[in-house]
Design a protein around this motif. Structure first.
Motif, PDB file in Angstrom:
ATOM      1  N   CYS A  50      12.810 -11.458  -3.261  1.00  0.00           N
ATOM      2  CA  CYS A  50      11.757 -11.663  -2.259  1.00  0.00           C
ATOM      3  C   CYS A  50      10.473 -11.081  -2.512  1.00  0.00           C
ATOM      4  O   CYS A  50       9.238 -11.650  -2.289  1.00  0.00           O
ATOM      5  CB  CYS A  50      12.110 -10.989  -0.918  1.00  0.00           C
ATOM      6  SG  CYS A  50      13.827 -11.814  -0.698  1.00  0.00           S
ATOM      7  N   TYR A  67      18.383 -15.868  -0.431  1.00  0.00           N
ATOM      8  CA  TYR A  67      18.082 -14.556  -0.866  1.00  0.00           C
ATOM      9  C   TYR A  67      17.514 -13.862   0.537  1.00  0.00           C
ATOM     10  O   TYR A  67      17.401 -12.535   0.354  1.00  0.00           O
ATOM     11  CB  TYR A  67      16.782 -14.240  -1.720  1.00  0.00           C
ATOM     12  CG  TYR A  67      17.297 -14.867  -3.016  1.00  0.00           C
ATOM     13  CD1 TYR A  67      18.154 -14.245  -3.894  1.00  0.00           C
ATOM     14  CD2 TYR A  67      16.643 -16.045  -3.619  1.00  0.00           C
ATOM     15  CE1 TYR A  67      18.583 -14.852  -5.095  1.00  0.00           C
ATOM     16  CE2 TYR A  67      16.992 -16.502  -4.792  1.00  0.00           C
ATOM     17  CZ  TYR A  67      18.152 -15.961  -5.295  1.00  0.00           C
ATOM     18  OH  TYR A  67      18.388 -16.371  -6.789  1.00  0.00           O
ATOM     19  N   CYS A 126      16.260 -19.402   3.162  1.00  0.00           N
ATOM     20  CA  CYS A 126      16.130 -18.890   1.838  1.00  0.00           C
ATOM     21  C   CYS A 126      17.675 -18.326   1.501  1.00  0.00           C
ATOM     22  O   CYS A 126      17.856 -17.292   2.181  1.00  0.00           O
ATOM     23  CB  CYS A 126      14.942 -18.185   1.321  1.00  0.00           C
ATOM     24  SG  CYS A 126      15.150 -17.636  -0.230  1.00  0.00           S
TER      25      CYS A 126
HETATM   26 FE1  FES Z   1      11.091 -16.495  -1.541  1.00  0.00          FE
HETATM   27 FE2  FES Z   1      13.303 -16.443  -0.520  1.00  0.00          FE
HETATM   28  S1  FES Z   1      12.798 -15.185  -2.013  1.00  0.00           S
HETATM   29  S2  FES Z   1      11.806 -17.607  -0.126  1.00  0.00           S
END
Ligand code: FES
Ligand code: AMP
Ligand code: ZN
Length: 309
Positions: A137, A232, A230
């Motif tokens: 992220c 992540y 997402c």
């Molecule tokens: Fe960028 Fe999830 S890591 S949108």
């Protein structure tokens, strides 16, 4: 329950606005009216401005694009391919949703593919930069900010708009307040003016609309969007703060709204007014990519890329 405007059957009850209940038609008119009100209140952009709308394929940014289109603004979409799969083809599906949305309305979509431009997907760039010590992220945020500013600047747009909603803003505010990060608190606002060195104007027209209401808007407008977060984002700090605020909201309807709006009002009344943003004074152009940065020497994006190769 009946719609307070027309007396038809209500489909949504906005608990944060006392007892506002609306039917489908009146709710679908209310959301753009509110958005327009905040665009004007915070002087985000005008009818003659060209706006670049950053769309992720999620409900907020696609709904925002739909609203601006319905309001008659001149818009182009920007989708940034991140190369994230997560077992669900996350980036590929997101792109398809944006393309479908644009094609259905005859709107222009600009696609920038980060892996093709920078030689690696976000997880790959993150791995070679941080060697598994950080989630992707951080690198993702850097890449998105860099590409958004560059695309808006190169395309000569007057403003870059994003789909941040009230829940996003309240969770950012919560994180910044709990840690008293004064630089961020100083800068958090529905619109950020253009800055020296080609920093483009940025605006968040949905900043006073609840995430729940945006989900209802997308559903009632029949907008297809990526449901999955997402891959992540699980366990991220922002989700943690959002959950905390949702618990507060369940006990005290409207708490999220008053937390954020009271902050905006305090700022309008002069909180932080005496301080100029020290970061802005340090703005200069990165010697390598030419984008504005406050970091001494090269920008964080270029330093990340140098580590990654
Ligand atoms: Fe960028 Fe999830 S890591 S949108
Ligand atoms: P996020 O940081 O994922 O919460 O997203 C906040 C906002 O950034 C979204 O509402 C979009 O406007 C924009 N955004 C996020 N991901 C992308 C992407 N891949 N391409 C273009 N814009 C994006
Ligand atoms: Zn740079």
């Amino acid at each position: 329950m009946k719609c307070i405007k027309c007396g038809e059957k209500a489909v949504i009850h906005l608990r944060q606005h006392n007892t506002l209940a609306l039917c489908k038609e009146d709710f679908l008119a209310w959301v753009p009216e509110q958005t327009q009100r905040f665009i004007e209140k915070y002087r985000m952009f005008g009818r003659d401005d060209r706006a670049l709308v950053a769309v992720s394929g999620g409900k907020d940014s696609l709904s925002l694009w739909d609203i601006l289109w319905r309001l008659g603004y001149s818009t182009t979409g920007l989708y940034i391919g991140l190369g994230i799969d997560g077992g669900i083809g996350y980036s590929d599906t997101s792109l398809k949703m944006c393309e479908k949305f644009a094609a259905e309305r005859g709107l222009q979509l600009q696609v920038v593919d980060a892996p093709a431009e920078y030689g690696g997907t976000i997880p790959e760039l993150s791995e070679s930069t941080h060697r598994g010590r950080k989630k992707p992220c951080a690198v993702c945020g850097l890449v998105k900010r860099h590409i958004m500013n560059r695309a808006a600047r190169e395309g000569g747009y007057d403003v870059l708009v994003t789909g941040h909603n009230l829940d996003d803003e309240a969770s950012i505010l919560m994180a910044n307040t709990l840690n008293w990060i004064s630089g961020y608190l100083l800068r958090q606002w529905p619109v950020l003016e253009a800055g020296p060195g080609g920093l483009v104007r940025k605006a968040k027209p949905l900043c006073r609309l609840y995430e729940r209401d945006m989900a209802a808007y997308a559903l009632l407008r029949g907008i297809e969007y990526v449901y999955e977060e997402c891959p992540y984002s699980h366990g991220s700090k922002s989700l943690f703060y959002k959950e905390m605020l949702n618990r507060l909201e369940a006990e005290r309807p409207g708490a999220k709204m008053s937390f954020y709006v009271a902050f905006l009002e305090a700022k309008e009344q002069g909180l932080f007014a005496s301080s100029t943003d020290p970061a802005l004074e340090r703005l200069h152009n990165c010697p390598s990519c030419g984008q504005p940065t406050t970091a001494p020497g090269g920008c964080a994006f270029c330093r990340m890329l140098a580590k990654a190769v």
